[in-house]
Design an enzyme around this catalytic site. Structure first.
Site, mmCIF file in Angstrom:
data_model
loop_
_atom_site.group_PDB
_atom_site.id
_atom_site.type_symbol
_atom_site.label_atom_id
_atom_site.label_comp_id
_atom_site.label_asym_id
_atom_site.label_seq_id
_atom_site.Cartn_x
_atom_site.Cartn_y
_atom_site.Cartn_z
ATOM 1 N N GLN A 166 -3.283 3.937 4.811
ATOM 2 C CA GLN A 166 -3.824 2.640 4.384
ATOM 3 C C GLN A 166 -5.004 2.245 5.275
ATOM 4 O O GLN A 166 -4.879 2.205 6.504
ATOM 5 C CB GLN A 166 -2.717 1.575 4.438
ATOM 6 C CG GLN A 166 -3.155 0.214 3.950
ATOM 7 C CD GLN A 166 -3.496 0.188 2.450
ATOM 8 O OE1 GLN A 166 -2.811 0.810 1.642
ATOM 9 N NE2 GLN A 166 -4.556 -0.498 2.079
ATOM 10 N N ASP B 111 -5.596 9.676 -2.439
ATOM 11 C CA ASP B 111 -6.648 8.652 -2.433
ATOM 12 C C ASP B 111 -8.008 9.281 -2.747
ATOM 13 O O ASP B 111 -9.005 8.565 -2.887
ATOM 14 C CB ASP B 111 -6.714 7.990 -1.045
ATOM 15 C CG ASP B 111 -6.228 6.550 -1.095
ATOM 16 O OD1 ASP B 111 -6.045 6.035 -2.218
ATOM 17 O OD2 ASP B 111 -6.037 5.954 -0.016
ATOM 18 N N LYS C 18 2.364 -0.608 -3.506
ATOM 19 C CA LYS C 18 2.252 0.823 -3.828
ATOM 20 C C LYS C 18 3.634 1.470 -3.792
ATOM 21 O O LYS C 18 3.983 2.276 -4.657
ATOM 22 C CB LYS C 18 1.313 1.517 -2.825
ATOM 23 C CG LYS C 18 -0.151 1.149 -3.053
ATOM 24 C CD LYS C 18 -1.067 1.623 -1.939
ATOM 25 C CE LYS C 18 -2.488 1.099 -2.171
ATOM 26 N NZ LYS C 18 -3.423 1.376 -1.098
#
Ligand code: NAP
Length: 286
Positions: A98, A121, A54
């Site tokens: 994460q 997200d 990422k």
């Protein structure tokens, strides 16, 4: 007849290139480059790889990557304090915690602390709620990737019978909302669905987001259906999806491969979300 293969590579590359150009124009117009903050708690090797990828993609798109690592035994208070700090930092456009996080930390609670305008997200209750109301939202990356592939493959969704197998917050539920927003008639199946095969056979568009290797077999697929496989399962032979690809491709009209399908879209959509977050924040300030 063998199905058309919906490849993720060209679509993800196109999205990444689009974002790169948007970032360049954004900076050219006098704005700071968007910054994506990643938070990794602990040293799970798979999570380390995901975060590294990422960060690399973020830099390749011309964005700033701001990375924070906390020890596996970090307290919930430490994670919360870091999220609050990043919420208040104007250099940070997007925040990504994460998942999964170590057991002493409540991932849902921590995700919920992220400023919804920085929630790249798309997992905060605010963004999930906006999505379910059909309003402007930052949408979870993998579900957005599913829709991008369906769009690219020119799949007619209006009035189509869509079946989504899986109802997770991360994939199944947002995919359902996105398909509804495109006027599909959507059925959600899950582990308690009584006759999964019968439900799946209704689908013009079948999305599998289950986490069970090759659960969806050819008997569960209507001839001519479009099949999107979100699953990523590690088995002895390597990575396989939730769909029995070899058998189903002989029956479906189009199908995504694993690897090489939806999986490639997630990071591309994360970059797109980070750029979108920069615009939403600028609009909120104006
Ligand atoms: P999850 O949170 O474990 O949810 C799985 C869902 O599948 C649940 O709703 C569960 O039902 C349902 N399910 C489990 N067994 C079933 C069965 N035998 N029949 C019917 N439904 C069943 O998983 P997830 O996070 O949504 O991920 C799903 C898959 O997508 C995994 O393989 C994951 O690795 C992959 N994934 C890929 C990406 C990517 O491409 N980048 C991103 C995220 C996830 P209940 O709700 O009843 O338990």
């Amino acid at each position: 007849m063998s199905a058309r293969i919906i490849e993720g590579k060209p679509v993800s590359e196109r999205v990444r290139e689009q974002v790169r150009q948007e970032v360049a124009a954004w900076v050219e117009a006098g704005n700071a480059a968007p910054g994506l903050a990643t938070i990794l708690v602990g040293d799970d090797p798979a999570s380390e790889v995901y975060v590294r990828n990422k960060r690399k993609a973020c830099e390749a798109a011309g964005m700033q990557s701001i990375h924070h690592e906390l020890a596996a035994e970090a307290s919930q208070g430490e994670v919360a304090a870091l999220i609050q700090e990043l919420n208040g930092d104007p250099a940070v456009t997007g925040i990504l915690l994460q998942l999964p996080v170590p057991p002493q930390i409540d991932g849902d609670e921590m995700t919920g602390l992220i400023d919804p305008l920085k929630d790249v997200d798309g997992l905060t209750p605010i963004n999930a709620g906006l999505l379910s109301q059909g309003r402007e939202a930052l949408v979870a990356c993998t579900p957005s990737g599913v829709m991008e592939l369906l769009k690219e493959a020119d799949v007619e969704l209006k009035g189509a019978e869509a079946v989504v197998v899986g109802r997770s917050k991360l994939v199944g539920k947002p995919v359902v909302q996105l398909l509804l927003a495109e006027d599909a008639t959507v059925t959600t199946a899950h582990s308690r669905t009584r006759d999964l095969a019968e439900v799946c056979r209704r689908a013009d568009v079948l999305v599998a987001a289950v986490g069970v290797p090759r659960l969806v077999n050819a008997d569960m697929v209507k001839p001519g259906a479009v099949v999107i496989d979100v699953g990523i399962n590690r088995v002895e032979e390597g990575l396989v999806g939730d769909v029995d690809f070899d058998a189903v491709k002989e029956k479906a009209a189009a199908i995504t491969p694993v690897p090489g399908g939806v999986g490639l879209m997630t990071i591309a959509m994360l970059l797109a979300n980070t750029m979108k977050a920069a615009r939403l924040q600028a609009a909120a300030k104006a």
